[in-house]
Design a protein around this motif. Sequence first.
Motif, short mmCIF file in Angstrom:
data_model
loop_
_atom_site.label_atom_id
_atom_site.label_comp_id
_atom_site.label_asym_id
_atom_site.label_seq_id
_atom_site.Cartn_x
_atom_site.Cartn_y
_atom_site.Cartn_z
N ALA A 108 0.83 -1.21 0.00
CA ALA A 108 0.00 0.00 0.00
C ALA A 108 0.86 1.26 0.00
O ALA A 108 0.46 2.28 -0.58
CB ALA A 108 -0.93 -0.01 1.21
N LEU A 109 2.03 1.23 0.63
CA LEU A 109 2.90 2.39 0.64
C LEU A 109 3.36 2.75 -0.78
O LEU A 109 3.35 3.93 -1.16
CB LEU A 109 4.12 2.13 1.52
CG LEU A 109 3.95 2.38 3.02
CD1 LEU A 109 5.17 1.91 3.78
CD2 LEU A 109 3.69 3.85 3.29
N GLY A 110 3.76 1.75 -1.54
CA GLY A 110 4.15 2.01 -2.93
C GLY A 110 3.00 2.58 -3.73
O GLY A 110 3.17 3.51 -4.53
N LEU A 111 1.83 2.03 -3.51
CA LEU A 111 0.64 2.49 -4.22
C LEU A 111 0.29 3.92 -3.84
O LEU A 111 -0.04 4.76 -4.70
CB LEU A 111 -0.53 1.56 -3.90
CG LEU A 111 -1.79 1.66 -4.75
CD1 LEU A 111 -1.49 1.33 -6.20
CD2 LEU A 111 -2.85 0.72 -4.20
N THR A 112 0.36 4.24 -2.57
CA THR A 112 -0.03 5.58 -2.11
C THR A 112 1.01 6.64 -2.47
O THR A 112 0.67 7.80 -2.70
CB THR A 112 -0.30 5.57 -0.58
OG1 THR A 112 -1.17 6.65 -0.25
CG2 THR A 112 0.98 5.70 0.24
N LEU A 113 2.29 6.26 -2.57
CA LEU A 113 3.31 7.21 -3.01
C LEU A 113 3.06 7.64 -4.45
O LEU A 113 3.13 8.82 -4.79
CB LEU A 113 4.71 6.58 -2.89
CG LEU A 113 5.34 6.54 -1.50
CD1 LEU A 113 6.65 5.79 -1.55
CD2 LEU A 113 5.56 7.95 -0.96
N VAL A 114 2.76 6.66 -5.31
CA VAL A 114 2.47 6.97 -6.71
C VAL A 114 1.22 7.82 -6.82
O VAL A 114 1.17 8.78 -7.58
CB VAL A 114 2.33 5.67 -7.54
CG1 VAL A 114 1.77 5.96 -8.92
CG2 VAL A 114 3.68 4.97 -7.65
N TYR A 115 0.20 7.49 -6.03
CA TYR A 115 -1.03 8.28 -6.08
C TYR A 115 -0.78 9.71 -5.60
O TYR A 115 -1.32 10.67 -6.13
CB TYR A 115 -2.12 7.63 -5.25
CG TYR A 115 -3.44 8.38 -5.35
CD1 TYR A 115 -4.32 8.13 -6.40
CD2 TYR A 115 -3.78 9.37 -4.42
CE1 TYR A 115 -5.50 8.84 -6.52
CE2 TYR A 115 -4.96 10.08 -4.54
CZ TYR A 115 -5.81 9.81 -5.58
OH TYR A 115 -6.98 10.53 -5.70
N GLY A 116 0.05 9.83 -4.55
CA GLY A 116 0.33 11.16 -4.02
C GLY A 116 1.03 12.06 -5.03
O GLY A 116 0.80 13.27 -5.06
N ILE A 117 1.89 11.47 -5.89
CA ILE A 117 2.63 12.26 -6.87
C ILE A 117 1.83 12.44 -8.16
O ILE A 117 1.70 13.54 -8.70
CB ILE A 117 3.97 11.59 -7.19
CG1 ILE A 117 4.87 11.54 -5.95
CG2 ILE A 117 4.69 12.32 -8.33
CD1 ILE A 117 5.27 12.90 -5.42
#
Length: 287
Positions: free
Chosen positions: A22-31
């Motif tokens: 989820a961290l990888g997913l949320t980092l991409v979404y945040g950017i």
Amino acid sequence: MELILEQILNGLTLGGVYSLVALGLTLVYGIMHVPNFAHGAFYMVGAFAAFFLMSSFGLNYWVAMAGAGVIVAAIAVLAERLVFHPLRHHEGLHHMIAAIGILLFLEASAQAMFGADFRRMQTPYAGIISMGGVTLPSQRLLIIVAAFALMLALHLFLRKTTTGATIIAMAQNRDGAALVGIDANRVAMMTFAISGVLAAVAATLYAPINLVYPAMGNLVITKAFVIIVLGGMGSVPGAILGGLIIGFAESFGAFYISTDYKDIIAFVLLVVVLSVRPQGLFTTGAR
């Protein structure tokens, strides 16, 4: 009490894996503000890459994990450059369709190369550890320690380094970051690379107690989306907390209710939480 402690440890194991994905997913979404459905395929490729490096070249487990991280990071960066970057000015639906296309392509490629058979990855940590009457497989303890160490390392990277600060700045205000000289293309590639490494590490940690097969990322990415919605889209603390909530809910749900309903619990929690707090548990995003 021993049984409860075992479920707590199982919850930490599942929560650690889910949080990394989820961290990888949320980092991409945040950017990028793009729900990257291909992230589950990155997870699957990481498991197959580590499995291949260990079985074909006889590499050490940790070396294979590092190799898998490099391979998936490269694939993630290629996906960003060749697919997501050209679509950066289009509506979100285009990104979603492109991400699903990458997912299907990588799954089909894995099946063509390795077949549809289920495979089991070997691990040097196959023993059992007993602590105060609680028994725990060494691999599960490794997952807990490695996952939370990696989360701490990511937190320190984002908060204590200049490079991490550029990622946070991009997540807060993409246009403002560009105005002060931050290279948006470089940050986007770096964020995709980090997300790929997190997915590969999570897959390599979890594969020895699970199975490796082309569709292994589908359920994981579905739960990862549940987690980032629960925690708040783009929220790093929310991704970690959401992963732990889902991990503990599944562990205790399987123990007290039934293993048959373990995978449904995440979606029941999603409905309950969003009914009470539609914006998720955290609303400040990666900031």
